[in-house]
Design an enzyme around this catalytic site. Structure first.
Site, short mmCIF file in Angstrom:
data_model
loop_
_atom_site.label_atom_id
_atom_site.label_comp_id
_atom_site.label_asym_id
_atom_site.label_seq_id
_atom_site.Cartn_x
_atom_site.Cartn_y
_atom_site.Cartn_z
N LYS A 155 0.85 -1.21 0.00
CA LYS A 155 0.00 0.00 0.00
C LYS A 155 0.88 1.26 0.00
CE LYS A 155 -3.69 2.63 0.34
NZ LYS A 155 -3.34 3.92 0.80
N ASN A 162 0.95 4.22 -2.77
CA ASN A 162 0.85 5.65 -2.52
C ASN A 162 2.01 6.42 -3.14
OD1 ASN A 162 -1.37 4.90 -0.99
ND2 ASN A 162 -0.98 6.44 0.57
N GLU A 167 1.16 6.76 -6.56
CA GLU A 167 0.08 7.76 -6.62
C GLU A 167 0.68 9.17 -6.64
OE1 GLU A 167 -3.09 7.18 -3.60
OE2 GLU A 167 -2.68 9.24 -2.97
C1 6PG Z 1 -5.76 5.84 -1.12
C2 6PG Z 1 -5.02 7.10 -0.79
C3 6PG Z 1 -5.22 7.46 0.65
C4 6PG Z 1 -4.82 8.87 0.98
C5 6PG Z 1 -3.34 9.00 1.20
C6 6PG Z 1 -2.67 10.10 0.49
O1 6PG Z 1 -5.10 4.94 -1.60
O2 6PG Z 1 -6.96 5.78 -0.90
O3 6PG Z 1 -3.67 6.97 -1.04
O4 6PG Z 1 -4.58 6.49 1.39
O5 6PG Z 1 -5.34 9.76 0.10
O6 6PG Z 1 -3.21 9.12 2.58
O7 6PG Z 1 -2.63 11.21 1.27
P1 6PG Z 1 -1.56 12.39 1.15
O8 6PG Z 1 -1.65 12.92 -0.25
O9 6PG Z 1 -2.08 13.38 2.15
O10 6PG Z 1 -0.22 11.87 1.51
#
Ligand code: 6PG
Length: 473
Positions: free
Chosen positions: A183, A187, A190
């Site tokens: 996970k 991120n 992401e």
């Molecule tokens: C998800 C997201 C979620 C959250 C993160 C990112 O997979 O649903 O990644 O976990 O949005 O915490 O947050 P930040 O951008 O604040 O680091």
């Protein structure tokens, strides 16, 4: 007599509430507990007729669960998770399963696993992605922990997870902290995806496109190779008008990015394991620099550069930026996969990267069409060293690399920062450069520290030193 609820959930913040509603809607009975009892009562009262049991005290909550008990914790990552576990331990029995569904650091998950296992309890660190909507309608779930927990959790996890082509977006990732680790990488990726999209936006904007023009471009991109949730929401965000002023909302949002830490964790982990994740690093650092607004305002008045405008044909630019975005995204995923592979080997997690890419196709924030291609590439060649060398991705990169260069060159020429595009391109070029400049670097090391070097005209593993001339300052 009822045997008790199928699962219990602790922590009724938005994610917790939505997960409960999702689980209940799939035919499971759920007990709920929140530190503030009023929240529990309100939640249960707001959902009459559902198989929910609200509990005010943890002993009642635990007693309300069928065995082996399954207790999912949805509280803020960190000390709060430990505090809940401390309270649960005396109430639980052998084989009960505690599931932490928050964004916990995987090393915390390993510590908790090592804490609970000798007590006969089972601990599952489960990454849950998809935000509030995902939690309610179907997230991607990345559970780790002992293999024995998978059979118990599978019916619930598979019922509540998103589905793509009939496949649930969940799998047992691996032992210990593997679920939360994956996970974390999700991120990090992401962060990379989001930054790359923002750089694309800044270039289109510099070419004079307004938010509606750009929304149309992202909408069009979402129909093709770049199809993804993040491209889709970008189109919608750009098209959104502020109710009060009628202006595009994005034009009114302060350019200071927040972050909760998962991207930085990914950076640290990559540094510790000497894996290059330059696209993710650039994305994290771009957020950090964005947050230093006051200093940037000052610097904008003192440090010179060309006007940040691109006088180019828009259609050409859109096509070039598309290719740059796609190519950079491939680099970013290649780096993320490289890091996962490295850690999998080190920790003996046996991560199945192709299947992980496959469960990321739905529910989670990075869901995207091209993840299918990653799964195919991993399955076609399980020993694949770098995703960029898989035939499909090679062909995309070879096709797009000239446009990618033009985009980065134009951005540099106009003084528009594109840290993630350029870091990705530099990685691409470094990877495909047979002879880098590190020969000179080795000479420098040997010069000042007698660190020795290998020679191209001698077998590897033989080390040489040169008597370099003395330096007189
Ligand atoms: C998800 C997201 C979620 C959250 C993160 C990112 O997979 O649903 O990644 O976990 O949005 O915490 O947050 P930040 O951008 O604040 O680091």
């Amino acid at each position: 007599m009822s045997q008790g609820s199928d699962i219990g959930l602790i922590g009724l913040a938005v994610m917790g509430q939505n997960l409960v509603l999702n689980i209940e809607s799939r035919g499971f009975a759920v007990s709920v507990y929140n530190r503030t009892s009023a929240t529990t009562d309100e939640f249960v009262a707001r959902h009459p007729g559902k198989r929910l049991t609200g509990c005010h005290a943890l002993p009642d909550f635990v007693a309300s669960l069928a065995r082996p008990r399954k207790l999912m914790i949805m509280v803020k990552a960190g000390a709060a998770v430990d505090a809940v576990i401390e309270q649960l331990i005396p109430l639980l029995e052998a084989d009960d399963i505690i599931i932490d569904g928050g964004n916990s650091l995987y090393t915390d998950t390993e510590r908790r696993d090592a804490w609970l296992t000798p007590l006969g309890l089972r601990f599952v660190g489960a990454g849950v992605s998809g935000g509030e909507e995902g939690a309610r309608k179907g997230p991607a779930i990345m559970p780790g922990g002992p293999a024995s927990t998978w059979g118990v959790m599978q019916p619930i996890f598979e019922a509540i997870a998103a589905r793509v082509d009939g496949q649930p977006c969940v799998m047992h990732i691996g032992p210990g902290g593997a679920g939360h680790y994956v996970k974390m990488i999700h991120n990090g990726i992401e962060y990379g995806d989001m930054q790359l999209i923002c750089e694309a936006y800044s270039l289109l904007q510099a070419a004079g496109m307004d938010t509606d023009d750009m929304a149309a471009v992202f909408e069009q991109w979402n129909e093709g190779e770049l199809q993804s949730y993040l491209i889709q929401i970008t189109a919608k965000a750009l098209a959104q008008r502020d109710a009060e002023t009628g202006q595009p909302v994005v034009d009114l949002i302060l350019d200071k990015a927040g972050q909760k830490g998962t991207g930085q964790w990914t950076q640290l982990n990559a540094a510790e394991n000497a894996v290059v994740i330059s696209t993710i690093n650039a994305a994290v650092e771009a957020r950090v620099l964005s947050s230093q607004k006051a200093q940037r305002v000052l610097a904008s008045r003192q440090l010179q550069g060309p006007p940040a405008r691109l006088a180019v044909d828009r259609a050409t630019l859109v096509a070039q930026v598309h290719d740059a975005l796609y190519a950079s995204k491939i680099v970013s995923y290649a780096q993320g996969l490289d890091l996962m592979r490295t850690m999998s080997d080190k920790k003996q997690w046996a991560l199945d990267l192709g299947s992980i890419a496959s469960i990321w196709r739905g529910g989670c924030i990075i869901r995207a069409r091209f993840l299918n291609r990653i799964t195919e590439a991993c399955q076609a060649d399980p020993t694949l060293g770098n995703l960029m060398l898989a035939p499909f991705f090679q062909q995309v990169l070879n096709r797009g690399q000239m446009a990618w260069r033009q985009v980065v060159a134009q951005a540099v020429g106009a003084g528009i920062p594109v840290p993630a595009f350029s870091a990705s391109l530099a990685y691409y070029d470094s990877l495909r450069t047979e002879r880098l400049s590190a020969n000179l670097l080795q000479a420098q090391r040997d010069f000042f520290g007698a660190h020795t070097y290998e020679r191209i005209d001698r077998p590897a593993g033989q080390w040489f030193h040169t008597d370099w001339p003395e330096v007189i300052d």
